[in-house]
Scaffold this motif. Structure first.
Motif, PDB file in Angstrom:
ATOM      1  N   GLY A  61       4.868  -1.869  -5.383  1.00  0.00           N
ATOM      2  CA  GLY A  61       4.614  -0.620  -6.120  1.00  0.00           C
ATOM      3  C   GLY A  61       6.026   0.122  -6.508  1.00  0.00           C
ATOM      4  O   GLY A  61       6.117   0.680  -7.570  1.00  0.00           O
ATOM      5  N   LEU A  62       7.019  -0.645  -6.092  1.00  0.00           N
ATOM      6  CA  LEU A  62       8.563  -0.110  -6.497  1.00  0.00           C
ATOM      7  C   LEU A  62       9.259  -1.173  -7.108  1.00  0.00           C
ATOM      8  O   LEU A  62       8.804  -2.425  -6.703  1.00  0.00           O
ATOM      9  CB  LEU A  62       9.200   0.479  -5.320  1.00  0.00           C
ATOM     10  N   ASP A  63      10.090  -0.793  -7.914  1.00  0.00           N
ATOM     11  CA  ASP A  63      10.983  -1.678  -8.499  1.00  0.00           C
ATOM     12  C   ASP A  63      12.481  -1.308  -8.345  1.00  0.00           C
ATOM     13  O   ASP A  63      12.688   0.076  -7.921  1.00  0.00           O
ATOM     14  CB  ASP A  63      10.536  -2.141 -10.236  1.00  0.00           C
ATOM     15  N   GLN A  64      13.298  -2.236  -9.009  1.00  0.00           N
ATOM     16  CA  GLN A  64      14.771  -1.578  -8.662  1.00  0.00           C
ATOM     17  C   GLN A  64      15.301  -0.557  -9.327  1.00  0.00           C
ATOM     18  O   GLN A  64      15.985   0.455  -8.792  1.00  0.00           O
ATOM     19  CB  GLN A  64      15.739  -2.782  -9.154  1.00  0.00           C
ATOM     20  N   ARG A  65      14.694   0.085 -10.713  1.00  0.00           N
ATOM     21  CA  ARG A  65      14.786   1.317 -11.226  1.00  0.00           C
ATOM     22  C   ARG A  65      14.432   2.348 -10.399  1.00  0.00           C
ATOM     23  O   ARG A  65      15.005   3.387 -10.228  1.00  0.00           O
ATOM     24  CB  ARG A  65      13.953   1.341 -12.563  1.00  0.00           C
ATOM     25  N   ALA A  93       0.921  -1.294   0.046  1.00  0.00           N
ATOM     26  CA  ALA A  93      -0.088  -0.065  -0.022  1.00  0.00           C
ATOM     27  C   ALA A  93       0.952   1.276  -0.171  1.00  0.00           C
ATOM     28  O   ALA A  93       0.591   2.164  -0.921  1.00  0.00           O
ATOM     29  CB  ALA A  93      -0.895  -0.036   1.105  1.00  0.00           C
ATOM     30  N   VAL A  94       2.037   1.477   0.857  1.00  0.00           N
ATOM     31  CA  VAL A  94       2.788   2.460   1.014  1.00  0.00           C
ATOM     32  C   VAL A  94       3.562   2.794  -0.315  1.00  0.00           C
ATOM     33  O   VAL A  94       3.576   3.670  -0.788  1.00  0.00           O
ATOM     34  CB  VAL A  94       3.679   2.340   2.150  1.00  0.00           C
ATOM     35  N   SER A  95       4.045   1.542  -0.940  1.00  0.00           N
ATOM     36  CA  SER A  95       4.998   1.678  -2.040  1.00  0.00           C
ATOM     37  C   SER A  95       4.046   2.284  -3.313  1.00  0.00           C
ATOM     38  O   SER A  95       4.801   3.143  -4.176  1.00  0.00           O
ATOM     39  CB  SER A  95       5.335   0.498  -2.198  1.00  0.00           C
ATOM     40  N   TRP A  96       2.898   1.601  -3.398  1.00  0.00           N
ATOM     41  CA  TRP A  96       1.914   2.243  -4.594  1.00  0.00           C
ATOM     42  C   TRP A  96       1.526   3.802  -4.313  1.00  0.00           C
ATOM     43  O   TRP A  96       1.202   4.314  -5.352  1.00  0.00           O
ATOM     44  CB  TRP A  96       0.696   1.136  -4.671  1.00  0.00           C
ATOM     45  N   ILE A  97       1.103   4.209  -3.274  1.00  0.00           N
ATOM     46  CA  ILE A  97       0.945   5.529  -2.854  1.00  0.00           C
ATOM     47  C   ILE A  97       1.990   6.402  -3.406  1.00  0.00           C
ATOM     48  O   ILE A  97       1.946   7.507  -3.942  1.00  0.00           O
ATOM     49  CB  ILE A  97       0.592   5.856  -1.392  1.00  0.00           C
ATOM     50  N   LEU A  98       3.486   5.896  -2.761  1.00  0.00           N
ATOM     51  CA  LEU A  98       4.570   6.707  -3.154  1.00  0.00           C
ATOM     52  C   LEU A  98       4.808   6.476  -4.917  1.00  0.00           C
ATOM     53  O   LEU A  98       5.214   7.692  -5.477  1.00  0.00           O
ATOM     54  CB  LEU A  98       5.709   6.079  -2.549  1.00  0.00           C
ATOM     55  N   ARG A  99       4.297   5.701  -5.340  1.00  0.00           N
ATOM     56  CA  ARG A  99       4.833   5.405  -6.644  1.00  0.00           C
ATOM     57  C   ARG A  99       3.843   6.419  -7.452  1.00  0.00           C
ATOM     58  O   ARG A  99       3.895   7.103  -8.621  1.00  0.00           O
ATOM     59  CB  ARG A  99       4.402   4.168  -7.365  1.00  0.00           C
ATOM     60  N   PRO A 123       2.198  -0.087  13.257  1.00  0.00           N
ATOM     61  CA  PRO A 123       2.562  -0.989  12.015  1.00  0.00           C
ATOM     62  C   PRO A 123       2.548  -0.173  10.634  1.00  0.00           C
ATOM     63  O   PRO A 123       3.296  -0.315   9.854  1.00  0.00           O
ATOM     64  CB  PRO A 123       1.275  -2.091  11.744  1.00  0.00           C
ATOM     65  N   ILE A 124       1.684   0.665  10.616  1.00  0.00           N
ATOM     66  CA  ILE A 124       1.633   1.692   9.563  1.00  0.00           C
ATOM     67  C   ILE A 124       2.885   2.590   9.380  1.00  0.00           C
ATOM     68  O   ILE A 124       3.516   2.825   8.419  1.00  0.00           O
ATOM     69  CB  ILE A 124       0.421   2.384   9.281  1.00  0.00           C
ATOM     70  N   PHE A 125       3.399   3.145  10.710  1.00  0.00           N
ATOM     71  CA  PHE A 125       4.447   3.942  10.453  1.00  0.00           C
ATOM     72  C   PHE A 125       5.564   3.040  10.392  1.00  0.00           C
ATOM     73  O   PHE A 125       6.559   3.591   9.830  1.00  0.00           O
ATOM     74  CB  PHE A 125       4.402   4.755  11.850  1.00  0.00           C
ATOM     75  N   ILE A 126       5.517   1.797  10.830  1.00  0.00           N
ATOM     76  CA  ILE A 126       6.761   0.979  10.735  1.00  0.00           C
ATOM     77  C   ILE A 126       7.000   0.663   9.306  1.00  0.00           C
ATOM     78  O   ILE A 126       8.115   0.729   8.720  1.00  0.00           O
ATOM     79  CB  ILE A 126       6.773  -0.221  11.528  1.00  0.00           C
ATOM     80  N   ALA A 127       5.889   0.427   8.521  1.00  0.00           N
ATOM     81  CA  ALA A 127       5.829   0.092   7.163  1.00  0.00           C
ATOM     82  C   ALA A 127       6.240   1.218   6.241  1.00  0.00           C
ATOM     83  O   ALA A 127       7.126   1.326   5.322  1.00  0.00           O
ATOM     84  CB  ALA A 127       4.346  -0.376   6.747  1.00  0.00           C
ATOM     85  N   LEU A 128       6.083   2.411   6.507  1.00  0.00           N
ATOM     86  CA  LEU A 128       6.465   3.840   5.882  1.00  0.00           C
ATOM     87  C   LEU A 128       7.966   3.725   6.141  1.00  0.00           C
ATOM     88  O   LEU A 128       8.739   3.978   5.157  1.00  0.00           O
ATOM     89  CB  LEU A 128       5.741   5.021   6.507  1.00  0.00           C
TER      90      LEU A 128
END
Length: 320
Positions: free
Chosen positions: A136-140, A14-20, A115-120
């Protein structure tokens, strides 16, 4: 992958997709590898998460306020039943029930948010170290975030181990701002939304200890955080400070400085409405530019001067 990474995988996603999503919005405007693209993406991520957590935050601050307001009564119970622990426990539970306060309600929202803050933290810290966390993230994208820079400091740089003056200056400034906002938030809660009697006793001493210890912990630990994580902590602190200010201003606890200020604002608002009601045309300005006011005596005299039409007796009406 560790066991807690396995448990937190849905939150990582969830966090990575929002960031993306925010990166997709800002990258065409500021550049795919720009440090400001990633800074604004981190800020946007924090804002979205904090908006979703508003109900928990409001419940937490109200629970903390109620516990503080009960401290004087709890001190009385301790004096009265200090020799009988069983009776004192019964009276305290009765007090909690009558006031509708749960002693664990102020801790529950924090536990649910953790848990949400730890995930962030884990997603940003992992990205700063070249580790991909979240679908939501990849190596690039992780490499782009890691090597992006602001004011000469990479998002992945830390104060510890850095020999660059730019990195040291940026991290120290972020740590100072992070520490200052943490202290201000705690002090705002204690000084504005707690009555004077709640600022004494064991609970108050614990709050005062947190007021100084918590910022110190952030300051000491901050030297090990990457720039990206420091930006996250500073942003969430600013959000918390503003959100708390709004809640205290709109819903202050009775008997507190914030409540007195709230009542004063209501009084001024009521006075302005009353003045508008007395002056049908609204506020009227005098020739020298000042607003004219009407006091109670003048309004009464104006009412007396009005002559209401009277009904004539039948005999006089016939004579006409």
């Amino acid at each position: 992958m560790s066991w807690y990474d396995t448990i937190l995988t849905p939150l990582y996603d969830a966090v990575s997709w929002i960031l993306r999503a925010f990166y997709t919005v800002f990258s065409p405007l500021l550049g795919a590898n720009s440090g400001w693209t990633w800074v604004l993406s981190i800020v946007g991520l924090v804002v979205v998460i904090r908006i979703l957590l508003i109900p928990l935050f409001v419940r937490q601050i109200r629970a903390s306020r109620n516990m503080a307001l009960l401290q004087p009564k709890m001190k009385e119970l301790q004096k009265k039943f200090g020799h009988d622990r069983e009776r004192m426990g019964q009276e305290m539970m009765k007090l909690y029930k009558e006031s509708g306060t749960n002693p664990f309600s102020s801790c529950l929202p924090i536990l649910l948010q953790s848990p949400i803050f730890i995930a962030l933290f884990r997603v940003l810290d992992g990205a700063a170290n070249g580790v991909v966390r979240g679908s939501g993230l990849d190596q690039r994208l992780v490499d782009s975030l890691r090597h992006a820079s602001i004011f000469g400091a990479h998002i992945s740089d830390k104060f510890i181990g850095s020999t660059s003056l730019s990195v040291q200056v940026v991290t120290v400034v972020l740590i100072i701002m992070m520490t200052a906002t943490t202290f201000t938030t705690q002090r705002q809660l204690m000084r504005k939304n707690m009555p004077p009697e709640a600022l004494t006793g064991q609970y108050a001493q614990q709050q005062k200890l947190l007021l100084y210890v918590l910022p110190l912990v952030f300051a000491v630990g901050g030297v090990n955080f990457p720039v990206g994580v420091l930006i996250y902590w500073f942003t969430t602190n600013v959000w918390t400070m503003g959100q708390q200010f709004w809640v205290i201003r709109r819903n202050p606890a009775p008997g507190t400085p914030a409540f007195d200020a709230y009542q004063a604002r209501k009084g001024r608002k009521t006075s302005r409405k009353g003045l508008s009601a007395l002056l049908p045309g609204g506020d009227k300005e005098s020739p020298n530019g000042t607003t004219a006011s009407v006091n109670g005596d003048e309004a009464t005299q104006a009412a007396v001067k009005r002559v209401q039409p009277q009904r004539l007796p039948r005999s006089k009406r016939k004579s006409r």
